[in-house]
Scaffold this active site. Structure first.
Site, PDB file in Angstrom:
ATOM      1  N   TYR A 135      -2.494  -1.153   9.821  1.00 32.31           N
ATOM      2  CA  TYR A 135      -2.526  -1.365   8.613  1.00 32.31           C
ATOM      3  C   TYR A 135      -1.195  -0.986   7.881  1.00 32.31           C
ATOM      4  O   TYR A 135      -0.465  -1.747   7.400  1.00 32.31           O
ATOM      5  CB  TYR A 135      -3.299  -0.610   7.929  1.00 32.31           C
ATOM      6  CG  TYR A 135      -3.482  -0.661   6.275  1.00 32.31           C
ATOM      7  CD1 TYR A 135      -4.326  -1.710   5.824  1.00 32.31           C
ATOM      8  CD2 TYR A 135      -3.017   0.239   5.483  1.00 32.31           C
ATOM      9  CE1 TYR A 135      -4.473  -1.934   4.562  1.00 32.31           C
ATOM     10  CE2 TYR A 135      -3.150   0.143   4.243  1.00 32.31           C
ATOM     11  CZ  TYR A 135      -3.862  -0.934   3.685  1.00 32.31           C
ATOM     12  OH  TYR A 135      -3.999  -1.197   2.356  1.00 32.31           O
TER      13      TYR A 135
ATOM     14  N   SER B  33       0.771  -1.066   0.177  1.00 32.92           N
ATOM     15  CA  SER B  33      -0.013  -0.111   0.258  1.00 32.92           C
ATOM     16  C   SER B  33       0.979   1.378   0.118  1.00 32.92           C
ATOM     17  O   SER B  33       2.007   1.336   0.555  1.00 32.92           O
ATOM     18  CB  SER B  33      -0.844  -0.054   1.144  1.00 32.92           C
ATOM     19  OG  SER B  33      -1.434   1.223   1.395  1.00 32.92           O
TER      20      SER B  33
END
Length: 298
Positions: free
Chosen positions: A158, A145
């Site tokens: 995350y 990401s």
């Protein structure tokens, strides 16, 4: 990686979003596809779309956080196709609202790591030993990401899971190259892509979902002028996601291009250059020792 027609790809998180885009893109290239997803009904719908493009496909219900589920996926893939040439560890989850690290429960960290990090590791441990025995070139794509390339307050679990994916991917790529294995590795960095990942907690037991537990949002710690009601804002601050958002259908061709050319990095948006430059500068000036600073004599 060349001559992709007739090859086989296994894609996790492939029923919708970016995974579906990859499955359909690969199919148009003549690649057979194993569509793995925790949502079997959605996976079967995507499988039917892939079959309509004239290649072979299977749908396999897979919870990547469980090693035995990924082992079953491999058994079905090899039984159906004989070989696996491309592995895409794409399944991932996130949480809303963003929350301070000190307000993030252990269960939140565990759930995030189990899918985003252990799911990738399960894929490598299960598939790579078999892929090593196959002749010809192979390729692995691990979905990270943009959150691993820039610090985003309120997104610690995350970001940590995706940074683990980055570090692991860099090392295994070097290992495969050093050992003379014909296995390429790419890291996919999605920015703002209009998938369902923001609703990932629908997959958690109801009592563990943030909305049920009343998790304190990160934005509550910020001054009023920095708060935002825009759900695309991460942590309630401006300029924290890359815009404009793109449709998932655009991602598949990007990934296919990266596989063909063995690109280490595949990005859906321009990378956050200012953060990378700042980190590079800080690292370049990180080392100091007394011997390098000179000495003074009285």
């Amino acid at each position: 990686m060349e001559n992709l027609r007739g090859r086989t790809a296994v894609i996790t998180g492939a029923a919708t979003g970016m995974g579906r885009s990859m499955a359909l893109t690969f199919a148009r290239e003549g690649i057979n596809v194993a569509i793995a997803d925790i949502d079997l009904q959605a996976a079967e719908a995507t499988r039917d779309e892939v079959l309509a493009l004239g290649v072979n496909a299977i749908a396999v219900q897979t919870d990547v956080s469980k090693l035995e589920a990924v082992e079953s996926l491999a058994e079905e893939a090899y039984a159906s196709f004989g070989n696996v040439d491309i592995l895409v560890n794409n399944a991932g989850v996130t949480m809303r609202p963003f929350r301070a690290s000190w307000d993030t429960a252990y269960a939140d960290f565990q759930w995030m790591m189990n899918v985003n990090w252990w799911g990738v590791l399960h894929g490598h441990h299960v598939f790579v030993p078999r892929m090593r025995q196959q002749p010809g070139d192979k390729h692995i794509v691990n979905t990270s990401s943009m959150a691993s390339l820039r610090p985003i307050a309120g997104h610690s679990a995350y970001s940590a899971s995706k940074m683990a994916v980055d570090g692991f991917s860099l090392v295994v790529r070097e290992e495969y190259k050093t050992a003379g294995l014909d296995i390429g590795v790419s890291i996919l960095y999605p920015g703002a892509v209009t998938t369902r990942i923001n609703t990932s907690e629908r997959l958690r037991p109801e009592q563990e979902r943030s909305e049920v537990r009343g998790v304190k949002p990160w934005s509550s710690y910020l001054p009023d002028e920095l708060q935002s009601t825009d759900p695309r804002q991460t942590g309630g601050t401006q300029n924290t996601v890359l815009r404009p958002p793109i449709d998932p259908d655009e991602v598949g061709p990007m990934v296919l291009e990266g596989i063909k050319h063995d690109k280490l990095y595949i990005a859906t948006h321009p990378v956050p250059q200012e953060h990378i430059d700042e980190r590079r500068e800080l690292l370049a000036n990180a080392y100091w020792s007394p011997s390098s600073s000179g000495s003074r004599t009285e």
